[in-house]
Design a protein around this motif. Structure first.
Motif, PDB file in Angstrom:
ATOM      1  N   PRO A   2       0.730  -1.243   0.175  1.00 20.75           N
ATOM      2  CA  PRO A   2      -0.069  -0.160  -0.042  1.00 20.75           C
ATOM      3  C   PRO A   2       0.919   1.362  -0.040  1.00 20.75           C
ATOM      4  O   PRO A   2       1.879   1.205   0.486  1.00 20.75           O
ATOM      5  N   LEU A   3       0.379   2.297  -0.664  1.00 21.20           N
ATOM      6  CA  LEU A   3       1.162   3.604  -0.817  1.00 21.20           C
ATOM      7  C   LEU A   3       0.341   4.559   0.363  1.00 21.20           C
ATOM      8  O   LEU A   3       1.126   5.299   0.995  1.00 21.20           O
ATOM      9  N   ARG A   4      -0.991   3.984   0.762  1.00 24.42           N
ATOM     10  CA  ARG A   4      -1.691   4.746   1.896  1.00 24.42           C
ATOM     11  C   ARG A   4      -2.719   3.801   2.235  1.00 24.42           C
ATOM     12  O   ARG A   4      -3.277   3.072   1.518  1.00 24.42           O
ATOM     13  N   LYS A   5      -2.656   3.546   3.575  1.00 25.18           N
ATOM     14  CA  LYS A   5      -3.825   2.943   4.268  1.00 25.18           C
ATOM     15  C   LYS A   5      -4.232   3.654   5.447  1.00 25.18           C
ATOM     16  O   LYS A   5      -3.212   3.834   6.370  1.00 25.18           O
ATOM     17  N   GLU A   6      -5.332   4.159   5.504  1.00 27.16           N
ATOM     18  CA  GLU A   6      -5.860   5.163   6.517  1.00 27.16           C
ATOM     19  C   GLU A   6      -7.454   4.355   7.130  1.00 27.16           C
ATOM     20  O   GLU A   6      -7.923   3.705   6.324  1.00 27.16           O
ATOM     21  N   TRP A   7      -7.749   4.533   8.315  1.00 28.84           N
ATOM     22  CA  TRP A   7      -8.881   4.208   8.894  1.00 28.84           C
ATOM     23  C   TRP A   7      -9.387   5.044   9.992  1.00 28.84           C
ATOM     24  O   TRP A   7      -8.651   5.840  10.489  1.00 28.84           O
ATOM     25  N   THR A   8     -10.861   4.835  10.207  1.00 33.20           N
ATOM     26  CA  THR A   8     -11.333   5.715  11.165  1.00 33.20           C
ATOM     27  C   THR A   8     -12.280   4.832  11.569  1.00 33.20           C
ATOM     28  O   THR A   8     -13.334   4.356  10.894  1.00 33.20           O
ATOM     29  N   GLU A   9     -12.336   4.689  13.116  1.00 38.78           N
ATOM     30  CA  GLU A   9     -13.511   4.023  13.764  1.00 38.78           C
ATOM     31  C   GLU A   9     -14.710   5.144  14.002  1.00 38.78           C
ATOM     32  O   GLU A   9     -14.481   6.289  14.555  1.00 38.78           O
ATOM     33  N   LEU A  40     -23.559   0.704  18.181  1.00 41.79           N
ATOM     34  CA  LEU A  40     -23.144   0.214  16.879  1.00 41.79           C
ATOM     35  C   LEU A  40     -21.400   0.754  16.547  1.00 41.79           C
ATOM     36  O   LEU A  40     -21.406   1.969  16.920  1.00 41.79           O
ATOM     37  N   SER A  41     -20.679  -0.117  16.002  1.00 41.02           N
ATOM     38  CA  SER A  41     -19.445   0.630  15.613  1.00 41.02           C
ATOM     39  C   SER A  41     -18.904   0.091  14.261  1.00 41.02           C
ATOM     40  O   SER A  41     -19.376  -1.131  13.947  1.00 41.02           O
ATOM     41  N   TYR A  42     -18.397   0.823  13.518  1.00 39.57           N
ATOM     42  CA  TYR A  42     -17.766   0.502  12.324  1.00 39.57           C
ATOM     43  C   TYR A  42     -16.506   1.142  12.148  1.00 39.57           C
ATOM     44  O   TYR A  42     -15.913   1.949  12.763  1.00 39.57           O
ATOM     45  N   VAL A  43     -15.632   0.403  11.137  1.00 40.42           N
ATOM     46  CA  VAL A  43     -14.420   1.028  10.772  1.00 40.42           C
ATOM     47  C   VAL A  43     -14.502   1.395   9.418  1.00 40.42           C
ATOM     48  O   VAL A  43     -14.692   0.522   8.491  1.00 40.42           O
ATOM     49  N   TYR A  44     -14.163   2.452   9.088  1.00 41.27           N
ATOM     50  CA  TYR A  44     -14.190   2.969   7.442  1.00 41.27           C
ATOM     51  C   TYR A  44     -12.683   3.271   7.042  1.00 41.27           C
ATOM     52  O   TYR A  44     -11.811   3.603   7.925  1.00 41.27           O
ATOM     53  N   GLN A  45     -12.425   2.351   5.770  1.00 43.52           N
ATOM     54  CA  GLN A  45     -11.053   2.527   5.596  1.00 43.52           C
ATOM     55  C   GLN A  45     -10.867   2.695   4.193  1.00 43.52           C
ATOM     56  O   GLN A  45     -11.838   2.666   3.420  1.00 43.52           O
ATOM     57  N   GLU A  46      -9.582   3.437   3.693  1.00 46.03           N
ATOM     58  CA  GLU A  46      -9.252   3.701   2.479  1.00 46.03           C
ATOM     59  C   GLU A  46      -7.896   3.181   2.392  1.00 46.03           C
ATOM     60  O   GLU A  46      -6.856   3.259   3.091  1.00 46.03           O
ATOM     61  N   LEU A  47      -7.704   2.429   0.994  1.00 46.40           N
ATOM     62  CA  LEU A  47      -6.399   1.810   0.674  1.00 46.40           C
ATOM     63  C   LEU A  47      -6.284   2.332  -0.655  1.00 46.40           C
ATOM     64  O   LEU A  47      -6.894   2.178  -1.546  1.00 46.40           O
ATOM     65  N   GLU A  48      -4.885   2.783  -0.660  1.00 50.04           N
ATOM     66  CA  GLU A  48      -4.365   3.188  -2.022  1.00 50.04           C
ATOM     67  C   GLU A  48      -3.173   2.374  -2.414  1.00 50.04           C
ATOM     68  O   GLU A  48      -2.326   2.332  -1.601  1.00 50.04           O
ATOM     69  N   THR A  49      -3.006   1.870  -3.554  1.00 47.07           N
ATOM     70  CA  THR A  49      -1.954   0.953  -4.111  1.00 47.07           C
ATOM     71  C   THR A  49      -1.436   1.554  -5.171  1.00 47.07           C
ATOM     72  O   THR A  49      -2.189   2.205  -6.143  1.00 47.07           O
ATOM     73  N   SER A  50      -0.115   0.970  -5.658  1.00 46.41           N
ATOM     74  CA  SER A  50       0.357   1.547  -6.868  1.00 46.41           C
ATOM     75  C   SER A  50      -0.007   0.927  -8.196  1.00 46.41           C
ATOM     76  O   SER A  50       0.011   1.412  -9.075  1.00 46.41           O
ATOM     77  N   PRO A  53      -5.662   2.191 -10.076  1.00 52.15           N
ATOM     78  CA  PRO A  53      -6.069   3.413 -10.465  1.00 52.15           C
ATOM     79  C   PRO A  53      -7.018   4.105  -9.284  1.00 52.15           C
ATOM     80  O   PRO A  53      -6.672   5.496  -9.539  1.00 52.15           O
ATOM     81  N   GLU A  54      -7.649   3.397  -8.489  1.00 49.11           N
ATOM     82  CA  GLU A  54      -8.387   4.363  -7.771  1.00 49.11           C
ATOM     83  C   GLU A  54      -8.501   3.882  -6.299  1.00 49.11           C
ATOM     84  O   GLU A  54      -7.621   2.667  -6.022  1.00 49.11           O
ATOM     85  N   VAL A  55      -8.786   4.531  -5.370  1.00 45.29           N
ATOM     86  CA  VAL A  55      -8.514   4.266  -3.762  1.00 45.29           C
ATOM     87  C   VAL A  55      -9.826   3.522  -3.654  1.00 45.29           C
ATOM     88  O   VAL A  55     -10.766   3.858  -3.773  1.00 45.29           O
ATOM     89  N   LYS A  56      -9.292   2.301  -2.898  1.00 43.05           N
ATOM     90  CA  LYS A  56     -10.469   1.511  -2.228  1.00 43.05           C
ATOM     91  C   LYS A  56     -10.943   1.901  -1.111  1.00 43.05           C
ATOM     92  O   LYS A  56     -10.360   2.196  -0.305  1.00 43.05           O
ATOM     93  N   LYS A  57     -12.268   2.065  -1.274  1.00 41.40           N
ATOM     94  CA  LYS A  57     -12.826   2.464   0.286  1.00 41.40           C
ATOM     95  C   LYS A  57     -14.017   1.583   0.702  1.00 41.40           C
ATOM     96  O   LYS A  57     -14.656   0.982  -0.145  1.00 41.40           O
ATOM     97  N   TRP A  58     -13.989   1.438   1.925  1.00 38.52           N
ATOM     98  CA  TRP A  58     -14.976   0.350   2.424  1.00 38.52           C
ATOM     99  C   TRP A  58     -15.270   0.649   4.041  1.00 38.52           C
ATOM    100  O   TRP A  58     -14.273   1.218   4.596  1.00 38.52           O
ATOM    101  N   LYS A  59     -16.319   0.123   4.504  1.00 38.78           N
ATOM    102  CA  LYS A  59     -16.512   0.129   5.943  1.00 38.78           C
ATOM    103  C   LYS A  59     -17.073  -1.260   6.370  1.00 38.78           C
ATOM    104  O   LYS A  59     -17.759  -1.982   5.654  1.00 38.78           O
ATOM    105  N   GLU A  60     -16.554  -1.709   7.591  1.00 41.50           N
ATOM    106  CA  GLU A  60     -17.063  -3.065   7.930  1.00 41.50           C
ATOM    107  C   GLU A  60     -17.603  -2.738   9.569  1.00 41.50           C
ATOM    108  O   GLU A  60     -17.070  -2.067  10.478  1.00 41.50           O
ATOM    109  N   GLU A  61     -18.680  -3.561   9.646  1.00 38.63           N
ATOM    110  CA  GLU A  61     -19.210  -3.347  10.985  1.00 38.63           C
ATOM    111  C   GLU A  61     -18.291  -4.167  12.314  1.00 38.63           C
ATOM    112  O   GLU A  61     -18.031  -5.189  11.759  1.00 38.63           O
ATOM    113  N   THR A  62     -17.991  -3.498  13.352  1.00 40.32           N
ATOM    114  CA  THR A  62     -17.167  -4.180  14.236  1.00 40.32           C
ATOM    115  C   THR A  62     -17.616  -4.740  15.440  1.00 40.32           C
ATOM    116  O   THR A  62     -17.128  -5.370  16.099  1.00 40.32           O
TER     117      THR A  62
END
Length: 85
Positions: A2-9, A40-50, A53-62
């Motif tokens: 990953p070039l960038r992996k970020e998340w927020t709960e 209820l809790s979720y984690v929202y994530q963004e992943l950018e790889t080389s 072409p697009e940033v992958k975005k998703w959320k998961e219930e935790t």
């Protein structure tokens, strides 16, 4: 790699969606205790790889309260988890 992996709960509470722990690229993790009254809790994530072409975005219930009525009522009032870091 990953070039960038970020998340927020995100935590749904009687006050609405509250931001929890986060990971910001280049800054590391910031830990925040979960609200005691969350339903209820979720984690929202963004992943950018080389290779992509697009940033992958998703959320998961935790985590989910066993009281389904509380969850449903607060989701009705405040909507779904934010799609944002």
């Amino acid at each position: 790699m990953p070039l960038r992996k970020e998340w927020t709960e995100w935590h749904l509470t009687p006050r609405g969606w509250e931001k929890g722990a986060t990971r910001v690229h280049g800054q590391g993790n910031t830990w925040v205790e979960e609200p005691l009254d969350r339903v209820l809790s979720y984690v929202y994530q963004e992943l950018e790889t080389s290779g992509a072409p697009e940033v992958k975005k998703w959320k998961e219930e935790t985590w989910r309260s066993k009281n389904a009525d509380d969850v449903a009522a607060l989701e009705q009032k405040f909507g779904s988890c934010p799609d944002s870091l």
